[in-house]
Design an enzyme around this catalytic site. Structure first.
Site, PDB file in Angstrom:
ATOM      1  N   CYS A   1       0.829  -1.210   0.000  1.00 27.20           N
ATOM      2  CA  CYS A   1       0.000   0.000   0.000  1.00 27.20           C
ATOM      3  C   CYS A   1       0.866   1.265   0.000  1.00 27.20           C
ATOM      4  O   CYS A   1       1.427   1.623  -1.019  1.00 27.20           O
ATOM      5  CB  CYS A   1      -0.992  -0.035   1.160  1.00 27.20           C
ATOM      6  SG  CYS A   1      -2.305   1.191   0.972  1.00 27.20           S
TER       7      CYS A   1
ATOM      8  N   HIS B   1      -3.617  -4.735   0.464  1.00 22.92           N
ATOM      9  CA  HIS B   1      -3.061  -5.254   1.726  1.00 22.92           C
ATOM     10  C   HIS B   1      -3.251  -6.766   1.768  1.00 22.92           C
ATOM     11  O   HIS B   1      -4.275  -7.244   2.289  1.00 22.92           O
ATOM     12  CB  HIS B   1      -3.783  -4.630   2.934  1.00 22.92           C
ATOM     13  CG  HIS B   1      -3.436  -3.203   3.210  1.00 22.92           C
ATOM     14  ND1 HIS B   1      -2.493  -2.832   4.143  1.00 22.92           N
ATOM     15  CD2 HIS B   1      -3.906  -2.056   2.669  1.00 22.92           C
ATOM     16  CE1 HIS B   1      -2.397  -1.499   4.176  1.00 22.92           C
ATOM     17  NE2 HIS B   1      -3.250  -1.006   3.289  1.00 22.92           N
TER      18      HIS B   1
ATOM     19  N   GLU C   1      -2.037  -8.794   3.760  1.00 23.54           N
ATOM     20  CA  GLU C   1      -2.081  -9.272   5.155  1.00 23.54           C
ATOM     21  C   GLU C   1      -3.491  -9.213   5.736  1.00 23.54           C
ATOM     22  O   GLU C   1      -3.741  -9.839   6.769  1.00 23.54           O
ATOM     23  CB  GLU C   1      -1.083  -8.470   6.016  1.00 23.54           C
ATOM     24  CG  GLU C   1      -1.522  -7.066   6.422  1.00 23.54           C
ATOM     25  CD  GLU C   1      -1.284  -5.987   5.365  1.00 23.54           C
ATOM     26  OE1 GLU C   1      -1.098  -6.335   4.175  1.00 23.54           O
ATOM     27  OE2 GLU C   1      -1.296  -4.793   5.731  1.00 23.54           O
TER      28      GLU C   1
END
Ligand code: MN
Length: 271
Positions: A136, A241, A243
């Site tokens: 990001c 993202h 994650e």
């Protein structure tokens, strides 16, 4: 009753040898500056991680550590020598001065100190031949570190049909990306025409840095969503993202991306 000493000793030594072989991946810190309104550490600067990034790396078997900003003799080159790779954490906007502009609005001033700290980290890891993966803000930072520019505010400077951020829904706000033809990413993702990803960003790439290739674009408005540097050192970044993604969301499987990054780190360690 078991003997605590006997129980503790065996796993500790087994785990010590396992940890020595694990990849050690640095993660850049987020900065929280002094704030008199804050109830704890009000006059202090905090450096921190959001837990999903280290947990994502642990899921790939790596041992993540946060890389604090440098003081005195210890700085980015020392961490680049010690660690096997670097992940750039998401977070604040970049300071427009980092790419030669002035902030168009005071609230778009970004985080100048963090820019300087992370740009130095990227160059130190790349110079050491250690892989760099940007998430990001990390994609925007990588682009700026190598001479690219950003839109300071996508909604006003590049309005389109796909909002790239929604404060209410945060990490369950999505759009789709299309992998660029004949790219590194298109070779990795071959089973669909487009992939759903989360989108939690305010800025975006305007001019791509020299020496980089676009890997993915937003299906709805063409915004650059993934980039990779040509050449010897591994520098990859995505605007989403990984994650935060979970299988239940019906989003892209980021496992190949993580594995590719860790494979590159492993190859550098064995070289
Ligand atoms: Mn987006």
């Amino acid at each position: 009753m078991t003997n605590p000493t006997a129980v503790d000793t065996a796993p500790a030594s087994a785990s010590a040898s396992a940890s020595a072989s694990r990849l050690k991946i640095g993660i850049s810190a987020c900065f929280m500056y002094p704030d008199p309104q804050r109830r704890s550490y009000a006059p202090k600067t905090l450096q921190y991680l959001e837990q999903s990034v280290p947990h994502w790396l642990m899921g790939g078997g790596a041992m993540p550590v946060m890389v604090p900003s440098g003081v005195g003799e210890i700085g980015p080159a020392d961490y680049a020598e010690w660690l096997d790779g670097l992940v750039l954490h998401g977070g604040a906007d970049l300071w427009p001065g980092s790419y030669g502009e002035s902030p168009l609005q005071p609230e778009w001033s970004g985080d100048r100190l963090r820019d300087e700290y992370e740009i130095a980290l990227v160059h130190a890891f790349a110079a050491a031949g250690k892989p760099v993966f940007g998430i990001c803000r990390g994609l925007q930072l990588v682009n700026v570190a190598y001479g690219g520019t950003l839109y300071q505010d996508l909604p006003t400077q590049r309005p389109g049909p796909a909002p790239h951020r929604n404060h209410e829904t945060f990490d369950i706000h999505y759009h789709h990306v299309v992998m660029e033809d004949n790219s590194w990413l298109s070779a990795m993702y071959t089973d669909a025409d487009s992939y759903k990803i989360n989108s939690i960003h305010h800025q975006g790439i305007k001019d791509l840095a020299p020496g980089f290739r676009v890997q993915a674009r937003c299906l709805e408005d063409g915004n650059i969503e993934a980039i990779r540097r040509d050449g010897a050192s591994y520098v990859v970044a995505v605007q989403w993202h990984p994650e935060f993604h979970t299988p239940e969301q019906g989003v892209i499987d980021d496992t190949p991306l993580l594995q590719d990054f860790l494979r590159a780190a492993r190859a550098r360690r064995s070289a």
